[in-house]
Scaffold this active site. Structure first.
Site, PDB file in Angstrom:
ATOM      1  N   SER A   1     -11.398  -0.925   0.096  1.00 53.50           N
ATOM      2  CA  SER A   1     -10.079  -0.905   0.740  1.00 53.50           C
ATOM      3  C   SER A   1     -10.197  -1.207   2.224  1.00 53.50           C
ATOM      4  O   SER A   1      -9.286  -1.757   2.838  1.00 53.50           O
ATOM      5  CB  SER A   1      -9.416   0.470   0.564  1.00 53.50           C
ATOM      6  OG  SER A   1      -8.853   0.612  -0.704  1.00 53.50           O
TER       7      SER A   1
ATOM      8  N   ASP B   1       0.842  -1.193   0.000  1.00 53.15           N
ATOM      9  CA  ASP B   1       0.000   0.000   0.000  1.00 53.15           C
ATOM     10  C   ASP B   1       0.881   1.248   0.000  1.00 53.15           C
ATOM     11  O   ASP B   1       1.968   1.235  -0.582  1.00 53.15           O
ATOM     12  CB  ASP B   1      -0.918  -0.040   1.227  1.00 53.15           C
ATOM     13  CG  ASP B   1      -2.264   0.616   0.990  1.00 53.15           C
ATOM     14  OD1 ASP B   1      -2.293   1.848   0.849  1.00 53.15           O
ATOM     15  OD2 ASP B   1      -3.286  -0.094   0.952  1.00 53.15           O
TER      16      ASP B   1
ATOM     17  N   ASN C   1     -13.996   0.333  -6.165  1.00 49.68           N
ATOM     18  CA  ASN C   1     -15.011   1.267  -5.660  1.00 49.68           C
ATOM     19  C   ASN C   1     -15.729   2.051  -6.746  1.00 49.68           C
ATOM     20  O   ASN C   1     -16.074   3.210  -6.566  1.00 49.68           O
ATOM     21  CB  ASN C   1     -14.353   2.272  -4.697  1.00 49.68           C
ATOM     22  CG  ASN C   1     -13.773   1.597  -3.475  1.00 49.68           C
ATOM     23  OD1 ASN C   1     -14.221   0.527  -3.086  1.00 49.68           O
ATOM     24  ND2 ASN C   1     -12.767   2.213  -2.885  1.00 49.68           N
TER      25      ASN C   1
ATOM     26  N   HIS D   1      -3.631   6.008   3.710  1.00 47.17           N
ATOM     27  CA  HIS D   1      -4.412   4.832   3.314  1.00 47.17           C
ATOM     28  C   HIS D   1      -3.841   3.545   3.906  1.00 47.17           C
ATOM     29  O   HIS D   1      -4.564   2.739   4.505  1.00 47.17           O
ATOM     30  CB  HIS D   1      -4.451   4.749   1.791  1.00 47.17           C
ATOM     31  CG  HIS D   1      -5.381   3.711   1.254  1.00 47.17           C
ATOM     32  ND1 HIS D   1      -4.994   2.411   1.016  1.00 47.17           N
ATOM     33  CD2 HIS D   1      -6.698   3.780   0.919  1.00 47.17           C
ATOM     34  CE1 HIS D   1      -6.017   1.733   0.536  1.00 47.17           C
ATOM     35  NE2 HIS D   1      -7.070   2.531   0.466  1.00 47.17           N
TER      36      HIS D   1
END
Length: 534
Positions: A322, A138, A259, A168
């Protein structure tokens, strides 16, 4: 006149000398980043030799990332030692909706997502994913007071630090592994060994070759689980090879479905068979509107307004797949602690038992096998005990198989051992009945198929009088069938000798007849042979 002509010729010669210097001026070579997937070492060396720069050489993938002149790319594509050339595509995280938490004490009891997953019970049972190695590929992980990072690596080009500069990765990390302490939140698997693999930059963007390096690193460093809350829109063969390789090496790979709110279409690498694709749910166990769905969805988990760790020791709410994916990663870590000897494929299947079925009955495109949830061993023990009791009463293979499935959810302990012994007795009785029936069939039919089936059934039995008795009966059948084969062979050869009447055919027939026992059949065949003159 001659002087003017000479001057004109001289000027023309000068122009023809000067003009080509401008028309032939070399333009700068255009360079491009590509990933060369080679068939052999010769292909690899060719790619390296023709590159302007080698960006990465992978340990577990037959590939090398290079910067190369665009003009050379076509020759590399046509090289018989190179499988294909992949563009170094840009990828990004499965973007989330974020907002800071106003609460200074978001404990697990107040976090709906962890209530849904029954994490309070897991903590009570001391099931925390202890020592399971989880790599988060990530934006990195910020040094948060509620997180403990065991190590990691940066694969972005502007820093060697795996420190998060986006937020994130830190949010994902907290969902998986926030510490079980007196403040903040707590992760699904607070006892895991957490590794930060920075493959995305401060904008949440990255490229394919960095992601491949991250997966390669995870394999090399023997991670148990990889979490990928990121993705690409299109299928990329080398990315598929990378996650497939990780899975074959024993790692579990979990990814967000995306998403975009797409129905019937999920992103990559979530769409690959070797990857566990996760969709997002809400507090009311409905599908989050932004969640991508499709046939590849395997599990679902909370992804709406999930509170977790963030930059600068803060806690933020975030929404997206996520946030859903790390819940599944955490659940798999819990199962890995409970069943350390099970393979990644076995754990993946076992997770189906730790779900709440949502939407259409059974597996569906929105929720997969269901929303994940921790279930205590006491619940599984009760179900397994009941199943064993039913199998003891019915004495059917179907009930025994169901009992074994329920028992497979249990961790190794005295209670499981006791149930195992009970089901073994039931299975032994079923095996004996089956072997008796199949030996009887073999005695009646006297075929190779029935003999083979009976022998397989006998092999399943434990040593004892019953097994010895059945084997003796089957051996008689085998001898009978073998002898009948000799008789058939002798008859065929005598018939052939009668037809061809040569020394060779008669000798072959005579040899076959001699193998027969004294009987009317043997006498008859011998008389026929004696009448043959050659």
């Amino acid at each position: 006149m001659k002087k003017k002509l000479l001057m004109l010729i001289a000027c023309m010669l000068t122009l023809t000398t000067i003009l080509p210097l401008h028309s032939q001026a070399s333009t700068p070579a255009k360079e491009t980043d590509v990933i060369i997937v080679y068939k052999n070492q010769q292909g690899k060396q060719t790619a390296i030799d023709q590159s302007e720069k080698v960006n990465a050489q992978y340990i577990h993938l037959p590939a090398v990332a290079i910067t190369v002149d665009e003009k050379i790319v076509m020759s590399l594509k046509n090289n018989s030692n190179i499988a294909y050339v992949a563009e170094n595509k840009k990828g990004q995280l499965a973007s989330s909706e974020n907002e800071p938490s106003t609460s200074q004490d978001p404990l697990v009891q107040q976090s709906y997502n962890l209530q849904k997953l029954n994490i309070k019970q897991a903590l009570k049972d001391r099931v925390t994913g202890k020592n399971v190695k989880v790599a988060i590929l990530d934006t990195g992980i910020f040094p948060h007071q509620d997180l403990k990072v065991a190590g990691g690596k940066s694969f972005v080009d502007y820093t060697s630090s795996y420190k998060d500069d986006k937020g994130h990765g830190t949010h994902v990390a907290g969902t998986i592994a926030a510490l079980n302490n007196d403040y903040g939140t707590v992760g699904v698997a607070s006892g895991v060994k957490l590794y930060a693999v920075k493959v995305l930059d401060k904008e949440g963007e990255g490229d394919l070759y960095s992601l491949l390096r991250g997966i390669d690193w995870a394999i090399t460093n023997k991670m148990d689980i990889i979490n990928l809350s990121l993705g690409f829109e299109d299928h990329i063969p080398i990315l598929r090879s990378a996650v497939d390789t990780a899975y074959k090496k024993g790692l579990l790979v979990v990814a967000a479905s995306g998403n975009d709110g797409k129905r019937g279409s999920i992103g990559y690498p979530a769409a690959y068979d070797s990857v566990i694709a996760v969709s997002a749910t809400t507090e009311k166990d409905t599908l989050a509107s932004l969640s991508n769905t499709g046939k590849g969805i395997e599990f679902s988990a909370p992804g709406k307004d999930v509170i977790s760790t963030y930059l600068k020791n803060e806690y933020w709410y975030a929404t997206g797949t996520s946030q859903a994916a790390p819940h599944v990663t955490g659940m798999l870590a819990l199962l890995k602690q409970l069943h350390p000897k099970k393979t990644n494929a076995q754990l993946r299947t076992l997770l189906r038992s730790y779900t709440v079925d949502l939407g259409a009955k059974g597996k569906d495109q929105h929720f997969g096998y269901g929303r994940v949830q921790y279930i205590p061993q006491s619940t599984f023990l009760k179900a397994a005990t009941s199943a064993v009791k039913k199998a003891e009463t019915s004495k059917t293979q179907a009930d025994v198989n169901r009992a074994k499935t329920k028992m497979s959810r249990l961790t190794a302990n005295k209670q499981k051992m006791a149930l195992t012994e009970r089901i073994k007795k039931v299975q032994a009785n079923i095996d004996i009945r089956s072997a008796r029936a199949k030996v009887k069939t073999a005695e009646k039919n006297k075929t190779q198929g029935s003999i083979k089936s009976a022998q397989t059934a006998i092999h399943k039995l434990s040593k004892g009088k019953e097994k010895s008795s059945l084997q003796k009966r089957l051996d008689k059948v085998k001898k009978h069938v073998a002898y009948q084969k000799k008789v058939t062979d002798a008859k065929q050869k005598v018939k052939k000798a009668e037809a061809k009447r040569t020394k060779k055919t008669k000798a072959s027939a005579q040899q076959a007849v001699k193998k027969l026992k004294a009987s009317k059949t043997k006498t008859s065949l011998q008389k026929r042979l004696n009448r043959i003159k050659v």
